[in-house]
Design an enzyme around this catalytic site. Structure first.
Site: not given
Ligand code: URA
Length: 434
Positions: A82, A161, A168, A183, A187
């Protein structure tokens, strides 16, 4: 317990208990807390922070707000990746098929555009037919059958999220360590991989603008990963200028496909190969990072990575003729040239401003319901360190509105800093935090 007291507590800089955080996440996910109340709490968190314990509790609560996937059937090393977000960041589109070409299962849930940064899911959806919202069963089946699936947050995975992320984006609460860490890690925990490589971007086009903050975010996510029993490595990468050349949804897909067809931009290659080398290491397929990079190059050169991408697109309903011939992608009505107004070296291209410009052209969202334009954006022709002659093309603006395109040309002229002194190319890999 009620949400007003919880908001007041955070407003007054007090620590929230696990029960209070669980209450907020559960009731907001269920629709019993309004968006405006959630916005107030998120803003209070943004302004007053969260300590390590609160951040961990928020992450775990969000991870458990929906289903928790179990990918253990795919082996003992299921590696996920990620990014904390960037401008021109098409890394997942390239890296996911490369990793799958090694036989390492890729079951990845990606995000949409956030703030001035782009989102992998929006990019994938610019491929006609590509379905990012398949069922959990199909997702697992695809990983079983072809070794890869890339989806959006449409499964019931970390739904809290999904809601908070969209919120956000529209209340200027993106660039915050507890909110980003929770966040991303919620995930990753819900999606079931047991090893995680994180691309923690740093610089003008990242949510973390300096090394210290990016390192702190890395350490926070590593700590949460360990607590959740997931081996986590953070690769800190430079996001001072856009990554690669293209910024915008289908423009980035085209650049990613080019890469998989062996036309590799240097900075993009360095980031993809570094992250990939650590993913291979965590998958137990090679301890030596430099050797792993060689193996990655082979997977690109042999065409196996490209083939995997084609399989992925086909499996998820996408029209592969667009990948085979990227000229088929819909184009914006206008493509305007930005030319250098003097000779010199490109010293700076503020990535955040380029991302915002791409948003201005229609590639991003202002409200969470907004549709995005797949065809617009910016394609750089010169990057930091390049010499440019007066009147040479610096970049191309892709726009569906001529006036907006002209404004963007002017704005981009100011973003490009050209000076007499030469500067080095940007160093892409800043640090590895294990
Ligand atoms: N990627 C995400 O999944 N969440 C964030 O807050 C920032 C980048």
């Amino acid at each position: 317990m009620n949400i007003i007291d919880i908001i007041a507590k955070k407003r007054d800089k007090q620590e929230l208990t696990k029960e209070e955080i669980d209450y907020f996440i559960k009731e907001y996910t269920n629709g019993n807390i309004t968006d405006y109340q959630a916005s107030a709490l998120i803003m209070a968190i943004y302004l007053n922070g969260m300590n390590d314990e609160e951040t961990t509790n928020l992450t775990i609560s969000m991870a458990h707000s929906g289903d928790m996937l179990d990918l253990s059937a795919f082996g003992k090393n299921v590696v996920d990746k990620h990014s904390t977000g960037g401008v021109g960041d098409k890394v997942t589109l390239i890296l996911a098929p490369i990793i799958a070409a090694f036989g390492i299962p890729v079951a990845k849930m990606s995000g949409r555009a956030l703030g001035f940064t782009g989102g992998t899911i929006d990019k994938l959806e610019s491929i006609p037919g590509y379905n990012t919202s398949i069922s959990t069963e199909e997702f697992i089946e695809n990983v079983k059958n072809i070794g890869i699936s890339l989806i959006g947050q449409t499964l019931n995975l970390a739904p809290a999220d999904k809601k908070i992320y969209a919120l956000r984006d529209t209340i200027a609460c993106v660039d915050n360590i507890p909110l980003i860490a929770s966040s991303i890690m919620s995930k990753k925990i819900a999606a079931g991989a047991n090893k995680i490589v994180l691309d923690v971007t740093c610089g003008s086009g990242a949510f973390m603008q300096n090394y210290e903050d990016a390192k702190k975010l890395s350490e926070t996510m590593n700590r949460i990963g360990k607590l959740a029993g997931k081996e986590t490595i953070c690769v800190m990468t430079n996001m001072d200028e856009p990554l690669g050349y293209a910024v915008g949804n289908n423009l980035e897909v085209i650049e990613a496909v080019k890469f998989l067809k062996q036309d590799m931009t240097e900075d993009l290659k360095e980031v993809v190969f570094e992250l990939g080398a650590y993913m291979i290491k965590l998958a137990g397929l090679g301890e030596n990072i430099e050797e792993n990079k060689e193996k990655i190059l082979e997977k690109v050169k042999s065409g196996e990575a490209y083939k995997k991408f084609i399989e992925l697109v086909q499996k998820q309903g996408g029209d592969i003729s667009y990948i085979e011939d990227t000229n088929k992608f819909e184009k914006s009505k206008y493509v305007l040239e930005l030319k250098a107004n003097k000779s010199g070296y490109v010293n700076k291209i503020n990535a955040r401003k380029v991302g915002e410009l791409s948003g201005f052209l229609g590639a991003g969202r202002i409200t969470k319901e907004d549709a995005i334009d797949n065809t617009v954006g910016i394609v750089l022709n010169k990057k930091v360190g390049d010499f440019v002659k007066n009147d040479e093309v610096l970049a191309y603006i892709h726009s569906n509105n001529e006036e907006k395109g002209k404004v963007a040309v002017q704005k981009l002229q100011e973003i490009y800093v050209i000076q007499d002194n030469s500067v080095d190319k940007i160093k892409t890999i800043l640090d590895i935090i294990e």
